[in-house]
Design a protein around this motif. Sequence first.
Motif, PDB file in Angstrom:
ATOM      1  N   ILE A   1       0.838  -1.203   0.000  1.00 50.71           N
ATOM      2  CA  ILE A   1       0.000   0.000   0.000  1.00 50.71           C
ATOM      3  C   ILE A   1       0.874   1.254   0.000  1.00 50.71           C
ATOM      4  O   ILE A   1       0.575   2.243  -0.679  1.00 50.71           O
ATOM      5  CB  ILE A   1      -0.933  -0.017   1.229  1.00 50.71           C
ATOM      6  CG1 ILE A   1      -1.926  -1.161   1.076  1.00 50.71           C
ATOM      7  CG2 ILE A   1      -1.686   1.298   1.379  1.00 50.71           C
ATOM      8  CD1 ILE A   1      -2.705  -1.436   2.322  1.00 50.71           C
TER       9      ILE A   1
ATOM     10  N   GLY B   1       3.348   9.538   7.052  1.00 47.42           N
ATOM     11  CA  GLY B   1       2.195  10.214   7.621  1.00 47.42           C
ATOM     12  C   GLY B   1       2.067  11.669   7.225  1.00 47.42           C
ATOM     13  O   GLY B   1       1.130  12.343   7.637  1.00 47.42           O
TER      14      GLY B   1
ATOM     15  N   VAL C   1      -0.554   8.083   3.694  1.00 49.01           N
ATOM     16  CA  VAL C   1      -0.949   7.999   5.103  1.00 49.01           C
ATOM     17  C   VAL C   1      -1.554   6.644   5.444  1.00 49.01           C
ATOM     18  O   VAL C   1      -1.369   6.118   6.546  1.00 49.01           O
ATOM     19  CB  VAL C   1      -1.918   9.151   5.480  1.00 49.01           C
ATOM     20  CG1 VAL C   1      -3.317   8.875   4.954  1.00 49.01           C
ATOM     21  CG2 VAL C   1      -1.961   9.346   6.959  1.00 49.01           C
ATOM     22  N   LEU C   2      -2.244   6.047   4.474  1.00 51.34           N
ATOM     23  CA  LEU C   2      -2.841   4.740   4.757  1.00 51.34           C
ATOM     24  C   LEU C   2      -1.747   3.693   4.966  1.00 51.34           C
ATOM     25  O   LEU C   2      -1.800   2.886   5.901  1.00 51.34           O
ATOM     26  CB  LEU C   2      -3.753   4.326   3.602  1.00 51.34           C
ATOM     27  CG  LEU C   2      -4.654   3.144   3.892  1.00 51.34           C
ATOM     28  CD1 LEU C   2      -5.611   3.442   5.013  1.00 51.34           C
ATOM     29  CD2 LEU C   2      -5.422   2.742   2.643  1.00 51.34           C
TER      30      LEU C   2
ATOM     31  N   VAL D   1      -0.312   4.120   8.436  1.00 50.72           N
ATOM     32  CA  VAL D   1      -1.120   3.581   9.539  1.00 50.72           C
ATOM     33  C   VAL D   1      -1.072   2.055   9.546  1.00 50.72           C
ATOM     34  O   VAL D   1      -0.927   1.426  10.602  1.00 50.72           O
ATOM     35  CB  VAL D   1      -2.578   4.073   9.431  1.00 50.72           C
ATOM     36  CG1 VAL D   1      -3.414   3.476  10.534  1.00 50.72           C
ATOM     37  CG2 VAL D   1      -2.632   5.582   9.522  1.00 50.72           C
ATOM     38  N   CYS D   2      -1.179   1.443   8.364  1.00 52.51           N
ATOM     39  CA  CYS D   2      -1.150  -0.019   8.296  1.00 52.51           C
ATOM     40  C   CYS D   2       0.177  -0.558   8.809  1.00 52.51           C
ATOM     41  O   CYS D   2       0.227  -1.549   9.539  1.00 52.51           O
ATOM     42  CB  CYS D   2      -1.356  -0.484   6.856  1.00 52.51           C
ATOM     43  SG  CYS D   2      -3.044  -0.309   6.309  1.00 52.51           S
TER      44      CYS D   2
ATOM     45  N   ILE E   1       0.322  -0.401  12.509  1.00 50.50           N
ATOM     46  CA  ILE E   1      -0.414  -1.507  13.142  1.00 50.50           C
ATOM     47  C   ILE E   1       0.418  -2.790  13.085  1.00 50.50           C
ATOM     48  O   ILE E   1       0.500  -3.552  14.065  1.00 50.50           O
ATOM     49  CB  ILE E   1      -1.770  -1.699  12.451  1.00 50.50           C
ATOM     50  CG1 ILE E   1      -2.661  -0.501  12.754  1.00 50.50           C
ATOM     51  CG2 ILE E   1      -2.438  -2.985  12.919  1.00 50.50           C
ATOM     52  CD1 ILE E   1      -3.999  -0.552  12.087  1.00 50.50           C
TER      53      ILE E   1
ATOM     54  N   MET F   1      -9.835   4.797  -4.261  1.00 48.21           N
ATOM     55  CA  MET F   1      -8.951   5.590  -3.419  1.00 48.21           C
ATOM     56  C   MET F   1      -7.935   6.353  -4.255  1.00 48.21           C
ATOM     57  O   MET F   1      -7.694   7.544  -4.023  1.00 48.21           O
ATOM     58  CB  MET F   1      -8.222   4.675  -2.446  1.00 48.21           C
ATOM     59  CG  MET F   1      -7.877   5.339  -1.159  1.00 48.21           C
ATOM     60  SD  MET F   1      -7.092   4.234  -0.033  1.00 48.21           S
ATOM     61  CE  MET F   1      -5.476   4.138  -0.737  1.00 48.21           C
TER      62      MET F   1
ATOM     63  N   LEU G   1      -4.071  16.380   3.158  1.00 52.82           N
ATOM     64  CA  LEU G   1      -4.187  15.569   4.368  1.00 52.82           C
ATOM     65  C   LEU G   1      -5.189  16.207   5.335  1.00 52.82           C
ATOM     66  O   LEU G   1      -6.037  15.535   5.933  1.00 52.82           O
ATOM     67  CB  LEU G   1      -2.808  15.476   5.019  1.00 52.82           C
ATOM     68  CG  LEU G   1      -2.551  14.317   5.962  1.00 52.82           C
ATOM     69  CD1 LEU G   1      -2.800  13.007   5.263  1.00 52.82           C
ATOM     70  CD2 LEU G   1      -1.128  14.385   6.468  1.00 52.82           C
TER      71      LEU G   1
ATOM     72  N   PHE H   1      -8.878  14.568   6.641  1.00 51.28           N
ATOM     73  CA  PHE H   1      -9.223  14.246   8.020  1.00 51.28           C
ATOM     74  C   PHE H   1     -10.295  15.139   8.603  1.00 51.28           C
ATOM     75  O   PHE H   1     -10.794  14.871   9.686  1.00 51.28           O
ATOM     76  CB  PHE H   1      -7.953  14.290   8.901  1.00 51.28           C
ATOM     77  CG  PHE H   1      -7.162  13.025   8.801  1.00 51.28           C
ATOM     78  CD1 PHE H   1      -6.105  12.926   7.922  1.00 51.28           C
ATOM     79  CD2 PHE H   1      -7.492  11.918   9.558  1.00 51.28           C
ATOM     80  CE1 PHE H   1      -5.381  11.746   7.815  1.00 51.28           C
ATOM     81  CE2 PHE H   1      -6.788  10.736   9.459  1.00 51.28           C
ATOM     82  CZ  PHE H   1      -5.726  10.647   8.590  1.00 51.28           C
TER      83      PHE H   1
ATOM     84  N   ILE I   1     -10.978   6.766   5.105  1.00 51.55           N
ATOM     85  CA  ILE I   1      -9.726   6.205   5.633  1.00 51.55           C
ATOM     86  C   ILE I   1     -10.006   5.136   6.675  1.00 51.55           C
ATOM     87  O   ILE I   1      -9.394   4.060   6.673  1.00 51.55           O
ATOM     88  CB  ILE I   1      -8.855   7.328   6.216  1.00 51.55           C
ATOM     89  CG1 ILE I   1      -8.360   8.208   5.076  1.00 51.55           C
ATOM     90  CG2 ILE I   1      -7.686   6.765   6.994  1.00 51.55           C
ATOM     91  CD1 ILE I   1      -7.570   9.387   5.524  1.00 51.55           C
TER      92      ILE I   1
ATOM     93  N   LEU J   1      -9.067   1.153   6.265  1.00 50.36           N
ATOM     94  CA  LEU J   1      -8.210   0.499   7.262  1.00 50.36           C
ATOM     95  C   LEU J   1      -8.871  -0.768   7.785  1.00 50.36           C
ATOM     96  O   LEU J   1      -8.238  -1.830   7.896  1.00 50.36           O
ATOM     97  CB  LEU J   1      -7.958   1.485   8.400  1.00 50.36           C
ATOM     98  CG  LEU J   1      -6.876   1.101   9.372  1.00 50.36           C
ATOM     99  CD1 LEU J   1      -5.555   0.984   8.657  1.00 50.36           C
ATOM    100  CD2 LEU J   1      -6.781   2.134  10.480  1.00 50.36           C
TER     101      LEU J   1
ATOM    102  N   ILE K   1      -8.594  -3.452   5.201  1.00 56.48           N
ATOM    103  CA  ILE K   1      -7.251  -4.040   5.102  1.00 56.48           C
ATOM    104  C   ILE K   1      -7.003  -5.017   6.240  1.00 56.48           C
ATOM    105  O   ILE K   1      -6.487  -6.123   6.033  1.00 56.48           O
ATOM    106  CB  ILE K   1      -6.184  -2.935   5.100  1.00 56.48           C
ATOM    107  CG1 ILE K   1      -6.287  -2.135   3.805  1.00 56.48           C
ATOM    108  CG2 ILE K   1      -4.778  -3.518   5.227  1.00 56.48           C
ATOM    109  CD1 ILE K   1      -5.461  -0.889   3.812  1.00 56.48           C
ATOM    110  N   LEU K   2      -7.406  -4.627   7.449  1.00 58.12           N
ATOM    111  CA  LEU K   2      -7.203  -5.542   8.581  1.00 58.12           C
ATOM    112  C   LEU K   2      -8.009  -6.818   8.397  1.00 58.12           C
ATOM    113  O   LEU K   2      -7.543  -7.919   8.696  1.00 58.12           O
ATOM    114  CB  LEU K   2      -7.595  -4.854   9.886  1.00 58.12           C
ATOM    115  CG  LEU K   2      -6.559  -3.860  10.390  1.00 58.12           C
ATOM    116  CD1 LEU K   2      -7.104  -3.070  11.563  1.00 58.12           C
ATOM    117  CD2 LEU K   2      -5.296  -4.584  10.825  1.00 58.12           C
TER     118      LEU K   2
END
Lengths: 185, 534
Positions: free
Chosen positions: A20, A102, A108-109, A112-113, A116, B88, B137, B141, B150, B154, B157-158
Amino acid sequence: MGKIEWAMWANEQALASGLILLAGGIVGVAGQFRGWEFAAYAVAAGVFVCLLEYPRSKRAKGTSVERSGQYCFTVCVKAFGPLTRNYYVRAFLHAAICVPGGFMLATVLGCVCLGIASLIYLAAAIRGEHWEPILPRKDVRKPVAESIKNPPQNPPPRPPPETRRKQAKDLEGAAYDNPSSVTDD
Amino acid sequence: MLLRGSIRDNFFYTRHLLGSALAWARAPAAVLNFNCMLILLPVCRNLLSLIRGSLMCCSRTMRRQMDRNLTFHKLVAYMIALMTAIHMVAHLLNVEWYNNSRQGVYDELSTTLSDLADMENTTYLNPIRTTNLQIPLYFAFTSIAGLTGIIITLALILMITSSMEVIRRSYFEVFWYTHHLFVIFFAGLVIHGIGGIVRRQSNMEEHNFTLCKDQADDWGKIPECPNPEFEGGPAATWMWVLGPMIIYAAERLLRLIRYVQNVQYRKIVMRPSKVLELQLVKKGFKMEVGQYIFLNCPAISQLEWHPFTMTSAPEEDFFSVHIRSAGDWTDKLIEIMQKLPEGAQGPKMGVDGPFGTASEDVFDYEVSMLVGAGIGVTPFASILKSIWYRFKDNDPKLRTRKIYFYWLCRETHAFEWFADLLQLLEKEMEQRGLWDFLTYKLFLTGWDQSHADHVMVHFDEDTDVVTGLKQKTHYGRPSWDKEFEQVRRDNPASVVGMFLCGPAALANVLEKKCGKYSDVDPRRTKFYFNKENF
């Protein structure tokens, strides 16, 4: 959840994050976005993370399934010894790598991934897991039985040539009595 | 919707700012709406059971599609992932270009359009309103669409990384609990479009863009070109996903109800090789041959439901499963059962089901060849028992007169209970003098020298040394040509049905053999291969 090896999931997550990050970086650079330098960094970081995470670790328990063609990567990653073996190092490494991502929307995605994934690696490290390379097993052949090493020196006993020729022509004459019984009496 | 949405004239100004990236974002959005509607449906197993039941009269092909629900769920998930990626990327471009327009980087028309709504009596086109702190950005947000986008990406993806085969097979709890992020996914999805930031022109009559696009300076000052006004489209996703969300909620509620329903233990038996047999009774429970149920034991895990094929026949007044030690959950269950005192009730158990395509066709053939490989032998316990019950009761719907059963396994370890079942059937058939009804052959494909030696020593005995059955065990894989020849010889002019529960490679082999040994001539034997998915 006692038997979970968190590192397996962290590995999947980190590999996905690498991809990503790479994709976001490519978009940022190709579209000449504001802050494209971060995108360029993300491309490099993404490739690095993918290379690092591609070889799967050997599982502590159970059969490990390796990703196709991962042997070369395994050898490279193994060469770094404790740096790649230890998951604390990986956790902090990923945390550090993800920070510049970031600063830009495109990356940014990925940031974050990867963050994690870093946290999951931290959990794995705390539980004492570490990276083990999956190497092809050398099959140990069963030791050859002793008797094979000493083949008989002499051929089995045969009647002399005259008698052998007689056997071919004269079946009645060739018959002989067995010393022991061959039937189930 | 796409065509209406982006090529029409009221999007002219929007497209001036964004180019084709707008279409590239809205097209996947439309596909996502459709796929997010579909993804919840294949996992509503009770709904699928209902559909299957109502299709009983109709084609079996349709019914069998219900068994491929998880494959469909995965395909839809892949599509969602792909479309999310395209959506995206397109929006990344959109936000960047909106941002640049707002900063006045592009031509005068773009700047004028972006400035709209800074004055009174005008509506905005460019959703980026502030002129300071201008980074994409920040916009992402602080807008509903950006933030929800976003968050739900996320979550997606998880969900995907924890659903990879490696994780799912070995660490099921990680997969199951993480997959519940879908709640966040759908919640965010529904509110994703609320902001109405995809804008179209609403005063096409007063402001003609062909005339006015080159006179951006004079907008509002000359009568032919008042300021263009814009409005945003309403959020539409909820219309697509609301129905399936309600259906899924009903499904979970039904599972809860089923879980609360009382399930009594009729018998708990520990079989050899750590196999646990549970005979259960539940009011109103009706099953067919070859179906499976889901069991949930809160003493072990509140949220986990595990599937087991039923090994009892519908004619019996209870239903049974044979549970083998195969992981955390089964191990704990066996441990709990072993510690129970004699005759006591087991821990609270929730039962959901029955599910699965019923293998009704087994009863339609005069002669049946049943092949069970390894764990695939389990549904045949149910089938054989049912056939035997129907035979004893002279059920007119049962057309079977002869069964050939082939049991292939590496070793009989963990299947001794099945050998016991065969023994029982053998005894019952002897009592009625019906030798010929069932012919079974066991093939041990994992034999070694010690096996062979053992067999040689016990060669003369009446019953087989491995299984205790009258029919002897064969070693190695069956020679299907020989078997088919024998069946053909014994049953001329019959229609033979072949049923397999085993690996796909074996299915290919058997299907070819069925074709090879079948004869078009109705006076000769015909073999039909049934691709059953037990």
